[in-house]
Scaffold this active site. Structure first.
Site, PDB file in Angstrom:
ATOM      1  N   TRP A  68       0.700  -5.455  -0.669  1.00 59.57           N
ATOM      2  CA  TRP A  68      -1.019  -5.166  -1.252  1.00 59.57           C
ATOM      3  C   TRP A  68      -1.707  -6.427  -1.515  1.00 59.57           C
ATOM      4  CZ3 TRP A  68      -2.026  -5.899  -7.339  1.00 59.57           C
ATOM      5  CH2 TRP A  68      -3.424  -5.437  -7.192  1.00 59.57           C
ATOM      6  N   ASP A 111       7.538  -3.968  -8.323  1.00 61.83           N
ATOM      7  CA  ASP A 111       5.849  -3.344  -9.291  1.00 61.83           C
ATOM      8  C   ASP A 111       6.288  -1.765  -8.387  1.00 61.83           C
ATOM      9  OD1 ASP A 111       3.404  -2.588  -9.564  1.00 61.83           O
ATOM     10  OD2 ASP A 111       2.510  -4.064  -7.347  1.00 61.83           O
ATOM     11  N   LYS A 163      -2.974   5.372 -11.494  1.00 68.30           N
ATOM     12  CA  LYS A 163      -3.211   6.193 -10.558  1.00 68.30           C
ATOM     13  C   LYS A 163      -2.180   8.075 -11.285  1.00 68.30           C
ATOM     14  CE  LYS A 163      -3.838   2.520  -8.350  1.00 68.30           C
ATOM     15  NZ  LYS A 163      -4.223   1.765  -6.681  1.00 68.30           N
TER      16      LYS A 163
END
Ligand SMILES: Cc1ncc(COP(=O)(O)O)c(C=O)c1O
Length: 398
Positions: free
Chosen positions: A130, A211, A246
């Site tokens: 990311w 993560d 999310k």
């Protein structure tokens, strides 16, 4: 003093968003966005969230501070989601969890904590990762390295190269892994690979830094936490950062958590005091509203059931869209095998097409994606799916 600074180049994804907004074509399609979208192209507030919010608004009597560690019910709920019932690290009282402002805030707090524990500590990121991992963790003072991960030509993980690189990592270094739904490539570690990494980390004294920003959007809440649960059961120290952006659609409410598995219950107390002190030094107290919503959703049986349904629908839609895109492209006899898209997970995949083709898709067909050809599958819907497939087929055959 600010004359010493320079205007920085615009973020690549934000630049594409600006171009998209300015595009007047009625057929335009945005596959560059980083958020979930439903079939109508909306990023809706989940019904379970609306109901939890209504109850909070009706009952909340004060806006006074909660705590540096945030909402205790949220922290306990996140621990349950991450580690599952009867996890040995939880049962041994080795886990310290605090709420943080989003997954990004959690990464920052974790980064500062690691830097405090081991100044100049090296953390290895997957290539690619990311894009915000690097600046965020660098700002925390960590030294950032990369390990090979995604093979763009073979459309999968270069696991042998990854293992060979991690074999050479020094004891005490951190390795950042995506818990599930790898952003940006969508290629996730399978169970054997998690096992192999666990053995390697054990042997080499490497600290996993996991993560997990998309739990529940790949196979399900439990299956998606497989790696977190395995490593936390087997390794002495694990750093986990999670996000409710999310899977609960709480993006702007900024809800995340830092959860640390320490060597012992005693060391957990030291970790908790330090992680709280780090948070205190950055923002003092996390925002409450989003975490209060998560606490309610997780601890009110009807809302929890509703969330499972709503999350399940998002997951089904994403996995279904992956299969649909593969089928639509296959039906157009494109000169490329896209079947890998159906095997990848989460919102993102690289189409694996050339940069010139990405630009042609944007300029000629008004289909927008990141220049690396990363697409957000959730930008595809019943109305635009054929058009997206026709456009991709056209640039591939040109
Ligand atoms: C891999 C990964 N980690 C963390 C985050 C942070 O999310 P947020 O700070 O919005 O909770 C994201 C968001 O896109 C992500 O993709």
């Amino acid at each position: 003093m600010f004359e010493t600074l320079q205007v920085l180049p615009a973020d690549a994804i934000l630049g594409i968003m600006t171009l998209f907004r300015a595009d007047r074509d009625p057929n335009k399609v945005d596959l560059s966005v980083g958020v979930y979208q439903d079939d109508a192209g909306r990023t809706p507030v989940l019904e379970c969230v609306k109901r939890a919010e209504a109850a909070i608004f009706a009952e909340q009597e004060t806006k006074t501070y909660v705590a540096i560690a945030g909402n205790a019910g949220f922290n306990a709920g996140i621990e349950e989601l991450l580690y599952g019932p009867n996890h040995p690290a939880l049962d041994a009282g080795r886990v310290a969890t605090i709420q943080a402002p989003g997954g990004s805030g959690a990464l920052s707090v974790a980064g500062h904590l690691m830097e405090r524990a081991r100044p100049g500590m090296r953390v290895h990121l997957s290539d690619p990762s990311w894009p915000n991992h690097l600046p965020l963790l660098k700002l925390a003072g960590l030294t950032i390295e990369q390990y090979p991960y995604y093979d763009y030509a073979a459309h999968g993980i270069k696991f042998d190269a990854m293992m060979a690189a991690l074999e050479k990592v020094e004891a005490g270094d951190g390795v950042l892994l995506h818990g599930c739904c790898h952003n940006p490539c969508g290629a996730d570690l399978d169970r054997d690979q998690w096992e192999a990494l666990t053995q390697l980390f054990e042997k080499r004294g490497i600290v996993p830094f996991i993560d997990i920003a998309y739990q529940g959007l790949s196979e399900g809440l439990d299956a998606d936490a497989y790696g977190v649960r395995l490593m936390s059961a087997r390794l002495p120290e694990v750093v986990v950062v999670s996000s409710s952006s999310k899977n609960l659609g709480l993006y702007r409410e900024r809800v995340g958590a830092v959860s640390i598995v320490a060597r012992s219950a005693r060391e957990r107390a030291t970790v908790l005091s330090n992680v709280s002190n780090v948070a205190r030094g950055i923002y003092s107290m996390p925002p409450d509203h989003g975490a209060a919503i998560v606490d309610r959703v997780l601890h009110t049986p009807e809302l929890r059931t509703l969330w499972d349904e709503e999350l399940g629908a998002m997951r089904l839609r994403l996995n279904g869209l992956r299969r649909t895109l593969v089928q639509l492209l296959h039906a157009r006899n494109v000169p490329m095998d896209f079947s890998f898209i159906a095997k990848e997970r989460g919102m993102f995949s690289f189409l694996g097409i050339k940069k010139e083709q990405v630009i042609e898709l944007r300029e000629k067909f008004h289909v927008y994606m990141v220049e690396s050809s990363r697409v957000n599958l959730a930008g595809i819907n019943a109305k635009n799916a054929d058009y997206v497939a026709d456009s991709i087929a056209a640039v591939l055959k040109a």
